[in-house]
Design a protein around this motif. Structure first.
Motif, PDB file in Angstrom:
ATOM      1  N   GLU A 240       1.626  43.950 -18.174  1.00 13.82           N
ATOM      2  CA  GLU A 240       0.674  45.060 -18.077  1.00 13.82           C
ATOM      3  C   GLU A 240      -0.364  45.050 -19.190  1.00 13.82           C
ATOM      4  OE1 GLU A 240       3.926  45.275 -18.019  1.00 13.82           O
ATOM      5  OE2 GLU A 240       4.633  46.616 -16.421  1.00 13.82           O
ATOM      6  N   ASP A 241       0.026  44.601 -20.380  1.00 12.24           N
ATOM      7  CA  ASP A 241      -0.895  44.654 -21.524  1.00 12.24           C
ATOM      8  C   ASP A 241      -2.149  43.823 -21.292  1.00 12.24           C
ATOM      9  OD1 ASP A 241       0.797  46.357 -22.823  1.00 12.24           O
ATOM     10  OD2 ASP A 241       1.595  44.863 -24.218  1.00 12.24           O
ATOM     11  N   ALA A 242      -2.016  42.686 -20.609  1.00  6.42           N
ATOM     12  CA  ALA A 242      -3.185  41.840 -20.350  1.00  6.42           C
ATOM     13  C   ALA A 242      -4.142  42.536 -19.388  1.00  6.42           C
ATOM     14  CB  ALA A 242      -2.738  40.496 -19.781  1.00  6.42           C
ATOM     15  N   VAL A 243      -3.600  43.192 -18.373  1.00  7.99           N
ATOM     16  CA  VAL A 243      -4.445  43.936 -17.431  1.00  7.99           C
ATOM     17  C   VAL A 243      -5.111  45.102 -18.152  1.00  7.99           C
ATOM     18  CG1 VAL A 243      -4.456  45.287 -15.294  1.00  7.99           C
ATOM     19  CG2 VAL A 243      -3.026  43.230 -15.473  1.00  7.99           C
ATOM     20  N   ARG A 244      -4.369  45.761 -19.020  1.00  4.85           N
ATOM     21  CA  ARG A 244      -4.942  46.869 -19.794  1.00  4.85           C
ATOM     22  C   ARG A 244      -6.104  46.397 -20.652  1.00  4.85           C
ATOM     23  NH1 ARG A 244      -4.799  51.389 -18.540  1.00  4.85           N
ATOM     24  NH2 ARG A 244      -2.530  51.632 -18.572  1.00  4.85           N
ATOM     25  N   GLU A 245      -5.964  45.225 -21.258  1.00 10.31           N
ATOM     26  CA  GLU A 245      -7.042  44.700 -22.089  1.00 10.31           C
ATOM     27  C   GLU A 245      -8.307  44.486 -21.263  1.00 10.31           C
ATOM     28  OE1 GLU A 245      -8.047  40.736 -24.729  1.00 10.31           O
ATOM     29  OE2 GLU A 245      -6.015  41.571 -24.841  1.00 10.31           O
ATOM     30  N   GLY A 246      -8.142  43.981 -20.041  1.00  7.81           N
ATOM     31  CA  GLY A 246      -9.301  43.802 -19.179  1.00  7.81           C
ATOM     32  C   GLY A 246      -9.971  45.123 -18.838  1.00  7.81           C
ATOM     33  N   CYS A 247      -9.168  46.166 -18.623  1.00  2.00           N
ATOM     34  CA  CYS A 247      -9.723  47.500 -18.339  1.00  2.00           C
ATOM     35  C   CYS A 247     -10.528  48.010 -19.526  1.00  2.00           C
ATOM     36  CB  CYS A 247      -8.592  48.488 -18.024  1.00  2.00           C
ATOM     37  SG  CYS A 247      -7.664  48.133 -16.524  1.00  2.00           S
TER      38      CYS A 247
ATOM     39  N   GLY B  18     -14.263  50.433 -21.964  1.00  3.86           N
ATOM     40  CA  GLY B  18     -14.082  51.014 -23.290  1.00  3.86           C
ATOM     41  C   GLY B  18     -12.687  51.600 -23.407  1.00  3.86           C
ATOM     42  N   ARG B  19     -12.291  51.926 -24.632  1.00  6.50           N
ATOM     43  CA  ARG B  19     -10.897  52.304 -24.854  1.00  6.50           C
ATOM     44  C   ARG B  19     -10.465  53.592 -24.160  1.00  6.50           C
ATOM     45  NH1 ARG B  19      -7.247  49.885 -27.154  1.00  6.50           N
ATOM     46  NH2 ARG B  19      -8.731  48.413 -28.063  1.00  6.50           N
ATOM     47  N   PRO B  20     -11.175  54.709 -24.329  1.00  9.21           N
ATOM     48  CA  PRO B  20     -10.647  55.943 -23.712  1.00  9.21           C
ATOM     49  C   PRO B  20     -10.485  55.823 -22.201  1.00  9.21           C
ATOM     50  CG  PRO B  20     -12.348  56.461 -25.315  1.00  9.21           C
ATOM     51  CD  PRO B  20     -12.386  54.984 -25.123  1.00  9.21           C
ATOM     52  N   ARG B  21     -11.553  55.389 -21.520  1.00 11.11           N
ATOM     53  CA  ARG B  21     -11.488  55.307 -20.061  1.00 11.11           C
ATOM     54  C   ARG B  21     -10.608  54.146 -19.598  1.00 11.11           C
ATOM     55  NH1 ARG B  21     -16.681  54.390 -16.084  1.00 11.11           N
ATOM     56  NH2 ARG B  21     -15.519  54.289 -14.123  1.00 11.11           N
ATOM     57  N   GLY B  22     -10.649  53.023 -20.318  1.00  9.38           N
ATOM     58  CA  GLY B  22      -9.825  51.882 -19.951  1.00  9.38           C
ATOM     59  C   GLY B  22      -8.345  52.189 -20.029  1.00  9.38           C
ATOM     60  N   ASN B  23      -7.967  53.028 -20.982  1.00  8.84           N
ATOM     61  CA  ASN B  23      -6.561  53.415 -21.111  1.00  8.84           C
ATOM     62  C   ASN B  23      -6.115  54.377 -20.015  1.00  8.84           C
ATOM     63  OD1 ASN B  23      -5.874  51.867 -23.324  1.00  8.84           O
ATOM     64  ND2 ASN B  23      -6.538  53.413 -24.806  1.00  8.84           N
ATOM     65  N   GLN B  24      -7.077  54.979 -19.309  1.00  9.09           N
ATOM     66  CA  GLN B  24      -6.725  55.914 -18.246  1.00  9.09           C
ATOM     67  C   GLN B  24      -6.447  55.237 -16.912  1.00  9.09           C
ATOM     68  OE1 GLN B  24      -9.978  58.670 -18.171  1.00  9.09           O
ATOM     69  NE2 GLN B  24      -9.341  59.730 -20.037  1.00  9.09           N
ATOM     70  N   VAL B  25      -6.820  53.963 -16.776  1.00 10.27           N
ATOM     71  CA  VAL B  25      -6.528  53.244 -15.538  1.00 10.27           C
ATOM     72  C   VAL B  25      -5.015  53.073 -15.416  1.00 10.27           C
ATOM     73  CG1 VAL B  25      -6.849  51.104 -14.247  1.00 10.27           C
ATOM     74  CG2 VAL B  25      -8.734  52.026 -15.621  1.00 10.27           C
ATOM     75  N   ARG B  26      -4.473  53.459 -14.274  1.00 11.15           N
ATOM     76  CA  ARG B  26      -3.026  53.344 -14.055  1.00 11.15           C
ATOM     77  C   ARG B  26      -2.686  51.929 -13.592  1.00 11.15           C
ATOM     78  NH1 ARG B  26      -0.852  58.553 -14.136  1.00 11.15           N
ATOM     79  NH2 ARG B  26      -2.496  59.928 -14.924  1.00 11.15           N
ATOM     80  N   ILE B  27      -1.715  51.319 -14.239  1.00 13.93           N
ATOM     81  CA  ILE B  27      -1.280  49.972 -13.872  1.00 13.93           C
ATOM     82  C   ILE B  27       0.068  50.101 -13.165  1.00 13.93           C
ATOM     83  CG2 ILE B  27      -0.675  47.680 -14.704  1.00 13.93           C
ATOM     84  CD1 ILE B  27      -2.582  48.236 -17.071  1.00 13.93           C
TER      85      ILE B  27
END
Length: 292
Positions: free
Chosen positions: A252-259, A264-273
Motif C-alpha cells: 500500500e505504501d507505494a500506491v500511497r506515494e503515487g497519490c 500533494g500530501r493532505p489530499r493524497g493521504n485521503q485516497v482510500r487504498i
C-alpha cells in the motif's frame, strides 16, 4: 443475562495458482485482522497434480495467473480439489484479482448443498448458509462504499447529486487493463465497458510472480508510476484505488506515494487504498455472523 455463545466460523482462503509464497504472504495479514469467531484456513493449487477435463484435455496448475485465460484454466484445475471441501467451510475467498470463474463454480456448488438441506430439515428450522466471494468483487464493492455519497447541490429547491469521486485499479501485466475494465463494467451493469464511477486500470508490467522476485525498489517504482498515471488520466477525482493482485498485499505504501506525488500530501493521504483480500475477509466474516 448471559450472552449466547456464537459458533466459530471457518473461511477457506483459496490461492488458485501454485505459488505457496503468495499464500504465505496472506496468512499474517488475515490472522491479524481480529475477526473474532472466525478461523481462516488456506488452500494453494497443487503444483504436482494434473486434472483431466470432460473433453479429455489434461491441464496442470498455473504458477502465475496473468490473463483471463489463466483464470479460467486455474478454475477448472482447482475445482476438483475444492469440491470435497465445500461442506467443511462456512465461507470461501478466491484470492485472485480477476473475474475468476471459480467464484461462480463454488457458488453453484454451495446452492446445490443448500437446496439439499432445505429438503431434509423441518420447515421451521433455518438452513445455515455458506458464502463465496472473489477479491475482485470484494474490492470493487468496498471501493464504491468508501467513495459513494450524496451531496446537496446549488439551485432552487432541495436537490442532491452523487459524488464525482471515482475508483481505479493498479494491477500487474498489461493484459489486465482491458480484462479488468470489462469486468468492472459487467459487474456494475454498465453499458459498453465504461462507468462514470471507474477511473480505469493501470499496470506495472510485472507478472504476479515477478512482484516477489523483482528487486523491491523496482517493484515500488513501478507501483508509484502506475498510480501516478491512473490519477493523472482521470478527469474526475480518484477517491479509492484497489490493489489489483493478491500478490500486492502489503504494498500500500507505494500506491500511497503515487497519490501524494500527484495530489500533494493532505489530499493524497485521503485516497482510500483497498486490499481485496482484506475486504473479502471482512465481507464474509460479517455475512457468516449475520446469516445474510
Amino acid at each position: 443475562m448471559d450472552k449466547p455463545i456464537q459458533k466459530s466460523r471457518t473461511i477457506l482462503v483459496i490461492n488458485p495458482n501454485t505459488s505457496t509464497h503468495m499464500t504465505n504472504a496472506l496468512i499474517p495479514i488475515l490472522d491479524n485482522l481480529g475477526h473474532g469467531g472466525i478461523k481462516f484456513d488456506y488452500f494453494t493449487a497443487p503444483a504436482s497434480e494434473s486434472v483431466k477435463l470432460p473433453d479429455g484435455c489434461v491441464i496442470h496448475g498455473v504458477p502465475s495467473i496473468d490473463s483471463g485465460e489463466d483464470s479460467v484454466r486455474s478454475a477448472f484445475y482447482c475445482m476438483p480439489f475444492l469440491e470435497p471441501l465445500v461442506t467443511e467451510y462456512d465461507g470461501f475467498i478466491v484470492a485472485c484479482f480477476s473475474a475468476h470463474p471459480l467464484v461462480g463454480m463454488l457458488k453453484e456448488k454451495v446452492r446445490s448443498i443448500e437446496d439439499e438441506k432445505v429438503e431434509s430439515v423441518p420447515s421451521d428450522m433455518k438452513v445455515q448458509k455458506k458464502y463465496v466471494t472473489g477479491i475482485f468483487e470484494a474490492a470493487v464493492l468496498a471501493a464504491l462504499g468508501v467513495i459513494g455519497s450524496f451531496h446537496t447541490t446549488k439551485g432552487p429547491g432541495f436537490q442532491k447529486a452523487q459524488s464525482r469521486d471515482t475508483f481505479g485499479i493498479i494491477s500487474t501485466g498489461k493484459a489486465w487493463e482491458a480484462e479488468l475494465t470489462q469486468a468492472v463494467a459487467d459487474m456494475l451493469g454498465a453499458s459498453g465497458n465504461q462507468t462514470s464511477r471507474f477511473a480505469g486500470v493501470e499496470t506495472t508490467g510485472l507478472t504476479a510472480e515477478e512482484l516477489h522476485t523483482t528487486p523491491p525498489a523496482e517493484v515500488k517504482k513501478r507501483l508509484v508510476e502506475a498510480t501516478e498515471r491512473l490519477i493523472r488520466a482521470s478527469p474526475n477525482p480518484v477517491g479509492a484505488i484497489c490493489l489489483g493482485c493478491a500478490g500486492m498485499v502489503g504494498m500500500e505504501d507505494a500506491v500511497r506515494e503515487g497519490c501524494v506525488r500527484v495530489y500533494g500530501r493532505p489530499r493524497g493521504n485521503q485516497v482510500r487504498i483497498v486490499d481485496g483480500v482484506i475486504a473479502g475477509a471482512g465481507m464474509l466474516a460479517t455475512a457468516c455472523k449475520a446469516g445474510f
